[in-house]
Scaffold this motif. Structure first.
Motif, PDB file in Angstrom:
ATOM      1  N   TYR A   1     103.137  11.697  43.307  1.00 32.69           N
ATOM      2  CA  TYR A   1     102.881  10.511  41.766  1.00 32.69           C
ATOM      3  C   TYR A   1     103.444   9.459  42.332  1.00 32.69           C
ATOM      4  CZ  TYR A   1     104.713   9.102  37.333  1.00 32.69           C
ATOM      5  OH  TYR A   1     104.223   9.216  36.583  1.00 32.69           O
ATOM      6  N   ARG A   2     104.003   8.966  43.028  1.00 31.90           N
ATOM      7  CA  ARG A   2     104.656   7.135  43.669  1.00 31.90           C
ATOM      8  C   ARG A   2     103.830   6.838  44.447  1.00 31.90           C
ATOM      9  NH1 ARG A   2     110.267   6.764  44.789  1.00 31.90           N
ATOM     10  NH2 ARG A   2     109.308   4.890  45.410  1.00 31.90           N
ATOM     11  N   ASN A   3     102.748   7.504  45.261  1.00 33.81           N
ATOM     12  CA  ASN A   3     101.414   6.693  45.748  1.00 33.81           C
ATOM     13  C   ASN A   3     100.293   7.324  45.930  1.00 33.81           C
ATOM     14  OD1 ASN A   3      99.955   5.983  48.006  1.00 33.81           O
ATOM     15  ND2 ASN A   3     102.220   6.289  49.435  1.00 33.81           N
ATOM     16  N   ARG A   4      99.280   7.319  44.955  1.00 32.39           N
ATOM     17  CA  ARG A   4      97.808   7.921  45.033  1.00 32.39           C
ATOM     18  C   ARG A   4      96.592   8.198  45.676  1.00 32.39           C
ATOM     19  NH1 ARG A   4      97.786   9.170  38.471  1.00 32.39           N
ATOM     20  NH2 ARG A   4     100.106   8.960  38.356  1.00 32.39           N
ATOM     21  N   ASP A   5      97.568   7.556  46.750  1.00 30.32           N
ATOM     22  CA  ASP A   5      96.430   6.476  48.062  1.00 30.32           C
ATOM     23  C   ASP A   5      96.775   8.006  48.295  1.00 30.32           C
ATOM     24  OD1 ASP A   5      95.828   4.874  46.986  1.00 30.32           O
ATOM     25  OD2 ASP A   5      96.904   3.347  48.640  1.00 30.32           O
TER      26      ASP A   5
END
Lengths: 247, 218
Positions: B209-213
């Motif tokens: 969720y925090r790092n969409r990559d």
């Protein structure tokens, strides 16, 4: 490209170095490991007589202090050696190999077994080490009887590799406390040795009069439960000649 | 001597630091590569075994990485996996023996899982993918980094499992007795392995969720 000769030499040298390293380490660490195992064994012996929560650092001293006598008996219940003073962890009783002695018993050869005595406010508690087989490997423990050599004061069990959550439950207080929550006896009213049965389906299946000679087995741990049952029967039976002599 | 040093890459160059940082976040062995899950489920019921497991894996991984990196030019490719296994197995047995000698209780709790470090996919993976092709120092950092990445997840999971499951942190009661008097109960389910898997799942969810990559395209 590496030749086959190089590959063989490489593998051989690597393995020899690894083996040398490991055997050196094993030899150097062995005294520490054996001390840990001895301390664990002492803790288990004392815990069966409800002497619990002893710090590991002082275990050896406490063990020598609490255990008033360490005995070795033979198959006829005759006391062969009795140690009341000094370092009991180096005595014969503490270092008896139960597996070997019970193997001798099974084959009809003379055998020797250890007993420990603890003083509880003027009354003697007798502790009998146990050894048997579970589902995956050995199980062992201690059973403590009160001065009448009949009523159970406490038990401890341990195992090498029983299934967690099933057979391994024998080493939990939930199972062990069954031996003390209500009075359990190893002799019946006619002084016949009956042991303590580990009953599949629960002690409520037994007739009322038999319930003091049984505890509930573990659901899903039938073979381990049977192992405990057989261990209690087989090992306690070997102590009966000694017990008879004391009465 | 000083001239020679200048030509060398600094010990903690950005490239080397990346070896430690990446496994902690965007290339975490558990949450991103999904390796070493089995032991993560098994040893996280309490914080203490989780930390001892982390340290054990760190020692095994860092030392094996360095040893393999030192040997990398002489290892015949045909038997390289066997050589890696011998190195790992030697280290694991050493760690196991040391634990048995000095922290016996913990070694009993970890029981078979120390032995199973041998089969921890993270370790073979790092030896084969990194140590076989890099110098000892980067290999050492890579080992420390990946063990930390593995350990941080273990410790987070163990924290929640011990806190919610037993109401303790490092075996010290932290939930006041008053809560229990009001009917609060420890959640026994947290002690069981399935909840470890679900906790790891939640961590993966939060991380993505925090790092969409990190989210795969489908």
């Amino acid at each position: 490209m590496y030749s086959n000769g190089y590959i063989f030499r490489y593998a051989a040298i690597l393995v020899i170095i690894a083996a040398a390293l490991l055997s050196t380490a094993a030899m150097m660490l062995k005294p520490f490991q054996e001390r840990n195992m001895a301390i664990e064994k002492m803790g288990s012996i004392l815990a069966s007589a409800n002497v619990k929560n002893i710090d590991k650092e002082v275990m050896i001293d406490r063990f020598n202090e609490f255990v008033t006598e360490a005995l070795v008996i033979n198959q006829d219940g005759k006391v062969i050696e009795s140690l009341t003073e000094g370092e009991k962890e180096n005595g014969k009783a503490f270092n008896i190999n139960m597996k070997e002695q019970l193997y001798r018993k099974a084959n009809g050869i003379d055998y020797e077994l250890p007993i420990y005595k603890i003083d509880d406010k003027g009354k003697t508690i007798y502790i009998f080490p146990l050894y048997g087989t579970g589902l995956w490997g050995p199980i062992w423990g201690n059973i403590a009887l009160s001065e009448d050599l009949n009523t159970v004061v406490g038990v401890t069990f341990d195992h090498k590799g029983e299934t967690p959550g099933l057979g391994a439950e024998i080493a939990t207080s939930a199972f062990e406390d069954q031996f003390t929550d209500t009075v359990k006896k190893i002799f019946d009213d006619n002084n016949q040795f009956t042991s303590i049965a580990v009953v599949k389906g629960g002690v409520k299946k037994l007739p009322e009069s038999q319930r003091i000679h049984g505890v509930d087995a573990i659901s899903g741990g039938t073979i381990t439960s049977n192992g405990v049952n057989d261990m209690l029967k087989n090992v306690l039976e070997s102590y009966v000649p000694y017990i008879e002599k004391q009465k | 001597m000083s001239e020679e040093k200048k030509e060398r890459e600094p010990l903690f160059s950005p490239k080397n630091l990346k070896l430690i940082k990446d496994p902690l976040s965007i290339n975490n062995p558990i949450t991103v590569q999904v390796l070493g899950i089995c032991s993560a489920l098994a040893v996280t019921a309490k914080l203490k075994p989780a930390i001892v497991m982390t340290i054990s894996v760190m020692v095994v991984l860092a030392v094996s990485n360095v040893v393999i990196s030192l040997l990398r030019n002489g290892i015949p490719p045909r038997i390289r996996i066997i050589v890696q296994l011998v190195v790992i197995a030697t280290m694991v047995i050493l760690v196991d023996q040391v634990l048995k000698a000095f922290v016996y209780d913990v070694s009993k709790q970890l029981s078979v899982f120390v032995g199973l470090i041998i089969t921890n996919c993270i370790i073979m993976g790092r030896l084969e993918a990194f140590a076989m092709g890099n110098k000892p120092w980067p290999a050492f950092l890579d080992g420390i980094g990946n063990a930390l990445g593995y350990g941080i997840i273990l410790i987070i999971v163990a924290f929640f499992r011990e806190f919610l499951g037993s109401g303790t942190i490092f075996d010290i009661h932290v939930i006041p007795q008053g809560f229990y008097d009001f009917g609060y109960k420890n959640n026994g389910l947290m002690i069981l392995p399935p909840m470890a898997l679900i906790t790891v799942g939640v961590i993966i969810w939060v991380q993505r969720y925090r790092n969409r990559d990190l989210i795969e395209d489908h």
